[in-house]
Design a protein around this motif. Structure first.
Motif, PDB file in Angstrom:
ATOM      1  N   TYR A 256     -33.654  -6.517 -14.267  1.00  0.00           N
ATOM      2  CA  TYR A 256     -32.004  -7.153 -14.288  1.00  0.00           C
ATOM      3  C   TYR A 256     -32.297  -8.667 -13.958  1.00  0.00           C
TER       4      TYR A 256
ATOM      5  N   LEU B  16     -30.796 -11.484 -15.826  1.00  0.00           N
ATOM      6  CA  LEU B  16     -29.680 -11.966 -15.493  1.00  0.00           C
ATOM      7  C   LEU B  16     -29.272 -13.391 -15.652  1.00  0.00           C
TER       8      LEU B  16
ATOM      9  N   ALA C  80     -21.772 -11.021 -11.884  1.00  0.00           N
ATOM     10  CA  ALA C  80     -23.265 -10.856 -12.064  1.00  0.00           C
ATOM     11  C   ALA C  80     -23.854  -9.742 -11.055  1.00  0.00           C
TER      12      ALA C  80
END
Length: 389
Positions: free
Chosen positions: A25, A29, A43
């Motif tokens: 991730y 991101l 986020a």
């Protein structure tokens, strides 16, 4: 499956549940943030959703591991995580992404906890091999994803999730087959008491580890993006950083072998945390490529040794039937910290207008965790005995 290959096949569980589902991730991101117009708090929330799922999975493991066994939870967990990773690439909706990140965390908890227990059956060396498997995911992600985004742009993030999910399928199958061939360390339907008060320093330090390390792993690539200018240099910088992280994770079992051998106290965890804290702080002290890559070496060489240390501590001090329950409790504390960490770091960064502030706070928390872990004593004379439920 040959006995020598079993720990490596089982380590696919760590690769899927942590190397891809959690740390992948961080590489995706920045592209998601740009394409979906997310702020830092949003986020961070997507990673917090993953951590909330992980927390629920850890709590449920406390109850179900004594009833279903470690092997069953491991197999179901890795299947759910793999399917959730594939689903991340099939939507742009923030709510659906939140759900899929949650489900990936839910499955990852059972995989990570029970994989640690099953590796303990194979021996101390298998424990560090299992947890270092997370480096496989980091190494492969780092070699490919930064270049994907450099060539195709931020809108390619769904392709990244689908590619990750596809890679996880064979890893999950191999890990599940290895798990099914390992003897169950506890008898379903029984429980074991254990002196949890005497494990407090180790387990609370594990909470602070979850709180501190996840901020680095979530936002460090975003921080690098802010400090590296040209896109070609950015792709190279992030790719090399993540490759170093993954490679050092795979090398860590050799580097830490002597310290981890035969220890029953909190020193392995404490020293691993000290190295990790230094690695997390280093880019702030040396905000250049040398500092970033040296940071990756230190973090990669220590981050998975912390859960290895906790698992080794439990295995060395508690009876086998208590391993699953004790690690589920430790992981629940870790998951609470991991849940708070991304949002807290994102909030601090939004408040101050600088990611460096949030990352500095996370490094300080890791130093605190190290000092606490070093206070943990051996339970040599306090081993618990199995009892009926």
């Amino acid at each position: 499956m040959k006995a020598a290959l079993a720990p490596w096949a089982l380590s696919g569980g760590a690769a899927v549940s942590v190397g891809f589902a959690r740390f992948g991730y961080a590489l995706i991101l920045p592209a998601m943030k740009t394409d979906l117009h997310l702020n830092y708090a949003q986020a961070g929330w997507l990673n917090t959703a993953n951590s909330l799922g992980y927390l629920l999975g850890a709590v449920l493991a406390i109850y179900f591991v004594a009833r279903l066994g470690n092997r069953a939870l491991f197999v179901w967990g890795i299947a759910l995580t793999t399917l959730s990773l594939l689903a991340n690439g099939m939507t742009h909706d923030f709510q659906w992404l939140t759900l899929f990140r949650f489900l990936a965390g839910l499955g990852a908890a059972g995989t990570f906890i029970c994989g640690g227990v099953l590796s303990g059956v194979l021996g101390a060396r298998a424990i560090v091999i299992f947890f270092s498997g997370g480096g496989i995911g980091m190494l492969l992600s780092g070699a490919a994803l930064p270049w994907l985004f450099s060539l195709t742009g931020a809108a390619a993030w769904p392709v990244a999730w689908l590619a990750i999910g596809a890679i996880c399928v064979p890893l999950a199958i191999a890990a599940a087959l290895a798990a099914r061939a390992i003897a169950e360390p506890s008898v379903p339907g029984t429980q074991a008491s254990w002196p949890w008060r005497h494990c407090a320093a180790e387990f609370i330090a594990y909470f602070f580890f979850g709180l501190g390390y996840i901020a680095y792993m979530t936002f460090m690539i975003a921080w690098v993006n802010r400090h590296i200018g040209e896109s070609a240099h950015l792709a190279a910088a992030t790719s090399v950083m993540w490759i170093i992280l993954g490679a050092m994770t795979l090398a860590a079992p050799l580097l830490w072998r002597r310290l981890f051998s035969g220890r029953r106290d909190g020193r392995p965890m404490g020293l691993a945390l000290l190295v990790l804290a230094l690695g997390a702080a280093l880019p702030l002290l040396l905000p250049n490529l040398a500092g970033i890559w040296l940071s990756a070496m230190l973090v990669g060489g220590s981050v998975f040794m912390v859960p290895s240390a906790v698992t080794g501590f439990v295995k060395a001090n508690l009876p086998a039937p208590a391993w699953g329950g004790a690690l589920a409790v430790a992981t629940s504390l870790f998951a609470i910290g991991q849940t708070i960490g991304p949002v807290a770091c994102g909030w601090i960064s939004d408040l101050t207008g600088s990611l460096s502030s949030g990352l500095a706070a996370s490094a300080a928390v890791l130093f605190l965790a190290a000092l606490l872990a070093l206070q943990q004593e051996s339970l040599r004379h306090k081993a618990a005995q199995p009892v009926a439920p």
